[in-house]
Design a protein around this motif. Sequence first.
Motif, mmCIF file in Angstrom:
data_model
loop_
_atom_site.group_PDB
_atom_site.id
_atom_site.type_symbol
_atom_site.label_atom_id
_atom_site.label_comp_id
_atom_site.label_asym_id
_atom_site.label_seq_id
_atom_site.Cartn_x
_atom_site.Cartn_y
_atom_site.Cartn_z
ATOM 1 N N ASN A 207 14.906 9.067 -7.921
ATOM 2 C CA ASN A 207 15.371 8.254 -6.801
ATOM 3 C C ASN A 207 14.251 7.492 -6.099
ATOM 4 N N PHE A 208 13.137 7.268 -6.776
ATOM 5 C CA PHE A 208 12.122 6.380 -6.209
ATOM 6 C C PHE A 208 12.700 4.972 -6.142
ATOM 7 N N SER A 209 12.470 4.292 -5.027
ATOM 8 C CA SER A 209 13.049 2.964 -4.847
ATOM 9 C C SER A 209 12.037 2.010 -4.229
ATOM 10 N N VAL A 210 12.122 0.764 -4.635
ATOM 11 C CA VAL A 210 11.295 -0.276 -4.013
ATOM 12 C C VAL A 210 11.609 -0.358 -2.533
ATOM 13 N N CYS A 211 12.812 0.045 -2.133
ATOM 14 C CA CYS A 211 13.227 -0.021 -0.732
ATOM 15 C C CYS A 211 12.697 1.139 0.096
ATOM 16 N N ASP A 212 11.994 2.082 -0.531
ATOM 17 C CA ASP A 212 11.353 3.140 0.241
ATOM 18 C C ASP A 212 10.318 2.547 1.192
ATOM 19 N N HIS A 213 9.788 1.384 0.847
ATOM 20 C CA HIS A 213 8.817 0.679 1.688
ATOM 21 C C HIS A 213 9.274 -0.772 1.780
ATOM 22 N N SER A 214 9.943 -1.103 2.872
ATOM 23 C CA SER A 214 10.543 -2.438 2.975
ATOM 24 C C SER A 214 10.523 -2.947 4.409
ATOM 25 N N SER A 215 9.347 -2.866 5.036
ATOM 26 C CA SER A 215 9.238 -3.344 6.413
ATOM 27 C C SER A 215 9.066 -4.854 6.479
ATOM 28 N N GLY A 216 8.573 -5.470 5.395
ATOM 29 C CA GLY A 216 8.431 -6.920 5.360
ATOM 30 C C GLY A 216 9.793 -7.591 5.472
ATOM 31 N N ARG A 217 9.859 -8.727 6.152
ATOM 32 C CA ARG A 217 11.147 -9.343 6.462
ATOM 33 C C ARG A 217 11.961 -9.647 5.208
ATOM 34 N N GLU A 218 11.338 -10.257 4.178
ATOM 35 C CA GLU A 218 12.097 -10.624 2.982
ATOM 36 C C GLU A 218 12.629 -9.391 2.270
ATOM 37 N N MET A 219 11.760 -8.395 2.049
ATOM 38 C CA MET A 219 12.203 -7.196 1.341
ATOM 39 C C MET A 219 13.201 -6.408 2.171
ATOM 40 N N TYR A 220 13.006 -6.378 3.479
ATOM 41 C CA TYR A 220 13.956 -5.674 4.336
ATOM 42 C C TYR A 220 15.343 -6.289 4.209
ATOM 43 N N GLU A 221 15.395 -7.612 4.194
ATOM 44 C CA GLU A 221 16.672 -8.292 4.061
ATOM 45 C C GLU A 221 17.298 -8.021 2.698
ATOM 46 N N GLN A 222 16.478 -8.071 1.646
ATOM 47 C CA GLN A 222 17.008 -7.841 0.310
ATOM 48 C C GLN A 222 17.483 -6.396 0.138
ATOM 49 N N CYS A 223 16.796 -5.469 0.761
ATOM 50 C CA CYS A 223 17.226 -4.073 0.689
ATOM 51 C C CYS A 223 18.513 -3.860 1.497
ATOM 52 N N ALA B 41 0.825 -1.203 0.000
ATOM 53 C CA ALA B 41 0.000 0.000 0.000
ATOM 54 C C ALA B 41 0.860 1.253 0.000
ATOM 55 N N GLY B 42 1.963 1.225 0.761
ATOM 56 C CA GLY B 42 2.838 2.395 0.835
ATOM 57 C C GLY B 42 3.387 2.792 -0.520
ATOM 58 N N ARG B 43 3.801 1.805 -1.324
ATOM 59 C CA ARG B 43 4.328 2.112 -2.659
ATOM 60 C C ARG B 43 3.250 2.726 -3.541
ATOM 61 N N VAL B 44 2.041 2.189 -3.460
ATOM 62 C CA VAL B 44 0.943 2.699 -4.286
ATOM 63 C C VAL B 44 0.631 4.142 -3.913
ATOM 64 N N TYR B 45 0.517 4.417 -2.623
ATOM 65 C CA TYR B 45 0.243 5.787 -2.182
ATOM 66 C C TYR B 45 1.379 6.731 -2.598
ATOM 67 N N GLN B 46 2.613 6.282 -2.444
ATOM 68 C CA GLN B 46 3.742 7.129 -2.806
ATOM 69 C C GLN B 46 3.738 7.447 -4.293
ATOM 70 N N LEU B 47 3.534 6.445 -5.123
ATOM 71 C CA LEU B 47 3.514 6.676 -6.573
ATOM 72 C C LEU B 47 2.352 7.573 -6.974
ATOM 73 N N ASP B 48 1.222 7.419 -6.315
ATOM 74 C CA ASP B 48 0.079 8.295 -6.613
ATOM 75 C C ASP B 48 0.408 9.740 -6.275
#
Length: 330
Positions: A149-165, A131-138
Amino acid sequence: MRASTSLLAIFLFAGMQSAFSQSTITDPGAKQMCAAVKDVELPAADRPTPAEENALAGCASVDAYFGFGQPADPVKARKCAYAEIDRDAKAAIGGKAILMMAYANGNGAARSFDVALKLACSLGGAPGDDAGRVYQLDRLKKQSWDGNNFSVCDHSSGREMYEQCAILSERFDKIERDQKFNEIISGWKPAEKKAFRIFMDEANKFYEIQAKNGVNLEGTFEIQEEIFLKKNLLSALEAFERGELPKFSADECQRAQAAESAAYQRTQNGSVAQWGTVTRQSVQTSEEEWRRYQKAWIAFGQRKYPSVTEQSWKTWLDTDRVGMFNRFLQ
């Protein structure tokens, strides 16, 4: 053959459009934003040709996008990202994530917030991140934002994405850290450089094993722990180069050695046998590698800083090791 290739491309494109129409968004406001872009089509001209896709077999869009191990090539990254989606590659930062950034930033593709939104709606992940990415892009779309400088890591609280970021961040940090190491050793004698390289081979082994076995990973990740250890090494080396060298007495050495031994024995013989993800066996694995690391440190230290006694190196290293134990014992 040409007709078959064209039919295959049409089939892949149709399948891709279907995959991008799927959404895991649950936030009501974000769902409305996703509904508004559900009929947006990804630009067919942005896909790689069949020949290009064959040439991109095994490519990593994140490497091409950010320039890891090669000059940054956002156009190649965009085509590679499409190819990754076609072959169902599982990298969290690749495929849809790279395309989303490419279209939002206008980097490697013509800027299109609608396309970026459609990608964000089907990316999948932790609900808050989605949801955070959608709101940010809107918001960026309404602001006619022209940044990059928009990044997928701007919203990365989920464990998998947090680790990948965290891994992505470490790839950038490693470049800077390696440069600092190189600056430090640039004026050293050849024998000192050789000793340091031998030590670093052992150090990297220990850092990896320690991160996997000697740290409670319930609230952290292996990569973060390796980064922590490597940063500490860099800081120590910078201090030593300033002349801030270890200097301890024989009594201090004995106390430090006893403290290290006591902490280790507590993990092997105490009433508690597990501390989060840390077990007696994993500590044993880490301790065995630490002893090799300690030996390698002393060999390097005596070569590079001959004024420091072996007992001072042992005291410094034993004290540091006790700190590692205390992170999960206390």
